[in-house]
Design a protein around this motif. Sequence first.
Motif, PDB file in Angstrom:
ATOM      1  N   GLY A  63      13.088   3.272   5.042  1.00  0.00           N
ATOM      2  CA  GLY A  63      12.889   4.653   5.487  1.00  0.00           C
ATOM      3  C   GLY A  63      11.595   4.881   6.227  1.00  0.00           C
ATOM      4  N   GLY A  64      10.699   3.875   6.265  1.00  0.00           N
ATOM      5  CA  GLY A  64       9.449   4.021   6.997  1.00  0.00           C
ATOM      6  C   GLY A  64       8.283   3.414   6.240  1.00  0.00           C
ATOM      7  N   SER A  65       7.197   3.242   6.971  1.00  0.00           N
ATOM      8  CA  SER A  65       5.968   2.698   6.380  1.00  0.00           C
ATOM      9  C   SER A  65       4.789   3.261   7.156  1.00  0.00           C
ATOM     10  CB  SER A  65       5.982   1.169   6.453  1.00  0.00           C
ATOM     11  OG  SER A  65       4.770   0.629   5.993  1.00  0.00           O
ATOM     12  N   GLU A  66       3.900   3.965   6.476  1.00  0.00           N
ATOM     13  CA  GLU A  66       2.744   4.579   7.137  1.00  0.00           C
ATOM     14  C   GLU A  66       1.549   4.607   6.204  1.00  0.00           C
ATOM     15  OE1 GLU A  66       3.153   8.386   8.918  1.00  0.00           O
ATOM     16  OE2 GLU A  66       4.966   7.884  10.042  1.00  0.00           O
ATOM     17  N   GLY A  67       0.359   4.562   6.805  1.00  0.00           N
ATOM     18  CA  GLY A  67      -0.867   4.782   6.054  1.00  0.00           C
ATOM     19  C   GLY A  67      -1.088   6.270   5.879  1.00  0.00           C
ATOM     20  N   VAL A  68      -1.277   6.710   4.650  1.00  0.00           N
ATOM     21  CA  VAL A  68      -1.432   8.136   4.357  1.00  0.00           C
ATOM     22  C   VAL A  68      -2.691   8.330   3.512  1.00  0.00           C
ATOM     23  CG1 VAL A  68      -0.362  10.206   3.381  1.00  0.00           C
ATOM     24  CG2 VAL A  68       1.078   8.401   4.357  1.00  0.00           C
ATOM     25  N   ALA A  69      -3.522   9.279   3.912  1.00  0.00           N
ATOM     26  CA  ALA A  69      -4.725   9.620   3.142  1.00  0.00           C
ATOM     27  C   ALA A  69      -4.363  10.602   2.038  1.00  0.00           C
ATOM     28  CB  ALA A  69      -5.785  10.214   4.055  1.00  0.00           C
ATOM     29  N   SER A  70      -5.157  10.632   1.010  1.00  0.00           N
ATOM     30  CA  SER A  70      -4.862  11.500  -0.139  1.00  0.00           C
ATOM     31  C   SER A  70      -5.032  12.970   0.219  1.00  0.00           C
ATOM     32  CB  SER A  70      -5.783  11.146  -1.311  1.00  0.00           C
ATOM     33  OG  SER A  70      -7.135  11.341  -0.941  1.00  0.00           O
ATOM     34  N   SER A  71      -4.274  13.820  -0.467  1.00  0.00           N
ATOM     35  CA  SER A  71      -4.375  15.269  -0.268  1.00  0.00           C
ATOM     36  C   SER A  71      -5.714  15.782  -0.768  1.00  0.00           C
ATOM     37  CB  SER A  71      -3.254  15.982  -1.017  1.00  0.00           C
ATOM     38  OG  SER A  71      -1.986  15.628  -0.508  1.00  0.00           O
ATOM     39  N   THR A  77      -4.997   7.500  -1.402  1.00  0.00           N
ATOM     40  CA  THR A  77      -4.935   6.929  -0.060  1.00  0.00           C
ATOM     41  C   THR A  77      -4.364   5.510  -0.116  1.00  0.00           C
ATOM     42  OG1 THR A  77      -6.841   8.211   0.664  1.00  0.00           O
ATOM     43  CG2 THR A  77      -6.307   6.252   1.950  1.00  0.00           C
ATOM     44  N   GLY A  78      -3.420   5.214   0.765  1.00  0.00           N
ATOM     45  CA  GLY A  78      -2.833   3.879   0.774  1.00  0.00           C
ATOM     46  C   GLY A  78      -1.751   3.737   1.826  1.00  0.00           C
ATOM     47  N   MET A  79      -1.200   2.532   1.939  1.00  0.00           N
ATOM     48  CA  MET A  79      -0.069   2.260   2.819  1.00  0.00           C
ATOM     49  C   MET A  79       1.204   2.448   2.016  1.00  0.00           C
ATOM     50  SD  MET A  79       1.361   1.332   5.659  1.00  0.00           S
ATOM     51  CE  MET A  79      -0.065   0.877   6.638  1.00  0.00           C
ATOM     52  N   TYR A  80       1.987   3.465   2.377  1.00  0.00           N
ATOM     53  CA  TYR A  80       3.172   3.823   1.599  1.00  0.00           C
ATOM     54  C   TYR A  80       4.444   3.359   2.300  1.00  0.00           C
ATOM     55  CZ  TYR A  80       0.324   6.509  -1.619  1.00  0.00           C
ATOM     56  OH  TYR A  80      -0.599   6.865  -2.571  1.00  0.00           O
ATOM     57  N   ASN A  81       5.382   2.890   1.473  1.00  0.00           N
ATOM     58  CA  ASN A  81       6.675   2.404   1.955  1.00  0.00           C
ATOM     59  C   ASN A  81       7.792   3.203   1.303  1.00  0.00           C
ATOM     60  OD1 ASN A  81       5.923  -0.385   3.384  1.00  0.00           O
ATOM     61  ND2 ASN A  81       4.690  -0.185   1.542  1.00  0.00           N
ATOM     62  N   TYR A 115      -6.866 -13.259  12.815  1.00  0.00           N
ATOM     63  CA  TYR A 115      -7.276 -13.366  11.411  1.00  0.00           C
ATOM     64  C   TYR A 115      -6.965 -12.075  10.660  1.00  0.00           C
ATOM     65  CZ  TYR A 115     -10.421 -13.198   7.387  1.00  0.00           C
ATOM     66  OH  TYR A 115     -10.945 -13.044   6.126  1.00  0.00           O
ATOM     67  N   PHE A 116      -7.248 -10.939  11.282  1.00  0.00           N
ATOM     68  CA  PHE A 116      -7.041  -9.631  10.656  1.00  0.00           C
ATOM     69  C   PHE A 116      -5.572  -9.428  10.307  1.00  0.00           C
ATOM     70  CE2 PHE A 116      -6.281  -5.070  10.695  1.00  0.00           C
ATOM     71  CZ  PHE A 116      -7.356  -4.564   9.984  1.00  0.00           C
ATOM     72  N   ASN A 176      -0.415  -4.642   5.812  1.00  0.00           N
ATOM     73  CA  ASN A 176      -1.195  -3.567   6.443  1.00  0.00           C
ATOM     74  C   ASN A 176      -2.011  -2.746   5.447  1.00  0.00           C
ATOM     75  OD1 ASN A 176      -0.406  -4.239   8.987  1.00  0.00           O
ATOM     76  ND2 ASN A 176       0.502  -2.265   9.489  1.00  0.00           N
ATOM     77  N   GLU A 177      -2.565  -3.407   4.452  1.00  0.00           N
ATOM     78  CA  GLU A 177      -3.358  -2.691   3.461  1.00  0.00           C
ATOM     79  C   GLU A 177      -4.724  -2.284   4.008  1.00  0.00           C
ATOM     80  OE1 GLU A 177      -2.709  -4.029  -0.844  1.00  0.00           O
ATOM     81  OE2 GLU A 177      -2.169  -5.829   0.294  1.00  0.00           O
ATOM     82  N   ARG A 178      -5.171  -2.945   5.100  1.00  0.00           N
ATOM     83  CA  ARG A 178      -6.445  -2.570   5.733  1.00  0.00           C
ATOM     84  C   ARG A 178      -6.195  -1.682   6.953  1.00  0.00           C
ATOM     85  NH1 ARG A 178      -7.725  -8.247   4.823  1.00  0.00           N
ATOM     86  NH2 ARG A 178      -7.576  -8.656   7.060  1.00  0.00           N
ATOM     87  N   TRP A 179      -5.217  -0.819   6.850  1.00  0.00           N
ATOM     88  CA  TRP A 179      -4.799   0.012   7.983  1.00  0.00           C
ATOM     89  C   TRP A 179      -5.887   0.975   8.442  1.00  0.00           C
ATOM     90  CZ3 TRP A 179      -4.861   5.242   6.893  1.00  0.00           C
ATOM     91  CH2 TRP A 179      -4.886   5.600   5.538  1.00  0.00           C
ATOM     92  N   GLN A 180      -6.805   1.345   7.562  1.00  0.00           N
ATOM     93  CA  GLN A 180      -7.839   2.315   7.937  1.00  0.00           C
ATOM     94  C   GLN A 180      -8.796   1.771   8.988  1.00  0.00           C
ATOM     95  OE1 GLN A 180      -8.847   3.134   3.680  1.00  0.00           O
ATOM     96  NE2 GLN A 180      -8.874   5.274   4.322  1.00  0.00           N
ATOM     97  N   GLY A 181      -8.959   0.445   9.036  1.00  0.00           N
ATOM     98  CA  GLY A 181      -9.822  -0.157  10.051  1.00  0.00           C
ATOM     99  C   GLY A 181      -9.061  -0.751  11.218  1.00  0.00           C
TER     100      GLY A 181
END
Length: 521
Positions: free
Chosen positions: A48-56, A183-187, A424-425, A432-437
């Motif tokens: 259904g999707g995968s995106e990095g989402v910051a906490s509310s 905050t995390g990468m949600y699936n 390397y990244f 994609n756990e380091r999606w914030q950078g």
Amino acid sequence: MACISVQCLLLLPTLAILLSVFTSVESSIHIYNRDPFREVGNAYLVSGGSEGVASSRFIPPPRRPFRSKAHDGLSYIRFENITFWRSKAAADQHPTMAYNSGLVQIIIFEAADRDNIGGSPYGGQRSICCTADLAKLEGCKQGEVIRTPSVTDANWPMVLNVNFKGRQLSVQLKKKEVYIKKTGMYNLFFISCDPKLKGMKVSGRTVWKNPDGYLPGRMSPLMKFYAIMTVAYILLTAIWCLQYVRHRQDVLPLQYCITGVIALGLLEMIFWYFDYAYFNNTGARPVGLTSWVVTIGATRRTVSRLLILSISMGYGVVRPTLGGLTTKVLLLGITYFVASILLDITEYVGTINDIAGRARIMLVLPDALLDAFLILWIFTSLSKTLEQLQAKRSSVKLDIYRQFSNALAITVIASVAWIGYEVYFKTTDPFNERWQGGWIITAFWDILAFGLLCVICNLWAPSQTSQRYAYSDARDEDEDEETESLCKETPQGDIGLIKMDRKEGSDSSDVEDDTQEGKRE
């Protein structure tokens, strides 16, 4: 000829505008249009999707109506009109009054909790659905997805159950919002463990939102980045135009090409910012606008590379035109443009998930090979140009080209080093756990291109002495060098030359006087 090719390439964004239809593709809004479930192990599922989402920033009170806005500080995944469809044959296998005739589960989990989904009975192949053996070992419920509560929050991974009743052909999930507290990468996955539901399909959409808007997490910093880059290009444009206007009588053809590259860069940064801003406010991305932006970007990169190649060949400095190489340069430019725009369309137009598809890898390869070929051709041409300038003893031009070659070498070394870091990244972060950078991967190339453009603008800026860098034949160049050396020996410039003429005149008059005296004798 090089400038003619630049002018032709500048028409491509206009053609893209005329040909594109400004429809919109839902990007942070994931749409499912009767997507079929596929068999994976002992389960049937749809991603259904995968995106990095910051906490509310806050969580609204439960059971109270709350109208969400783009910049309200909330993060959530909202389900809208999610409907599951099964075949009539599958529905007819159950009694008409059956309370539960088929279970579909919606699983939402953070990438860090991926091992909390599924299990293995005896250390063998991992199963998503609970089997009889796993029910005895792990206490899961047979026929459902195996879920182990997270250490940090027992409610996660989140599981939503949807049941078919009787002989229903479809069942719909009520509108629901799942708020993100961490905050995390949600699936997101739609999963069924019932073999009778094989061939099921899903329709509807999910809306993924961050605290500051609808941009996916990895894209959010890029909006601010492009705003800063727009300001940087405006400053560069202002400085260049000021010099251009002041010395417009001494402008070289090469400087026309540099002006075109600056204009394309400014347009690209402006429209990238508006593209991300619109996407962030609405959750939808207009195909026409995004297609235009990637076309401008591909044009800018193509023209920039052709400009560097033309400078390396000595265009306007060592040779008046590219001569027989014009066709080859244009052919290479067109090929690079096509490869670049195909890559950008695949990566940006209609992109939904934070994880890039495998199709992108196939498009990166030709683009990388063309870049490698361009670098080889540029440095080969640059070496020949330096040899010609040394042979002609053109010290001023030689000094400029040496500075240019040093800047180019630093750029290539930085590019190779960054490609290594990028590989390397990505290889060390498959989920994609380091999606914030991750945004810096994209931003670096724009910063590097801008830096090299600033160096070129500094070396070939319009000035009163611009014509000294222009092409002239060997005789004129030798005369210029001699004149320059004479001016350097005498600090007073032209006055020193006049004094030398006067001295020569006095010497000739002395010789005439001696001759007359000899005749008298």
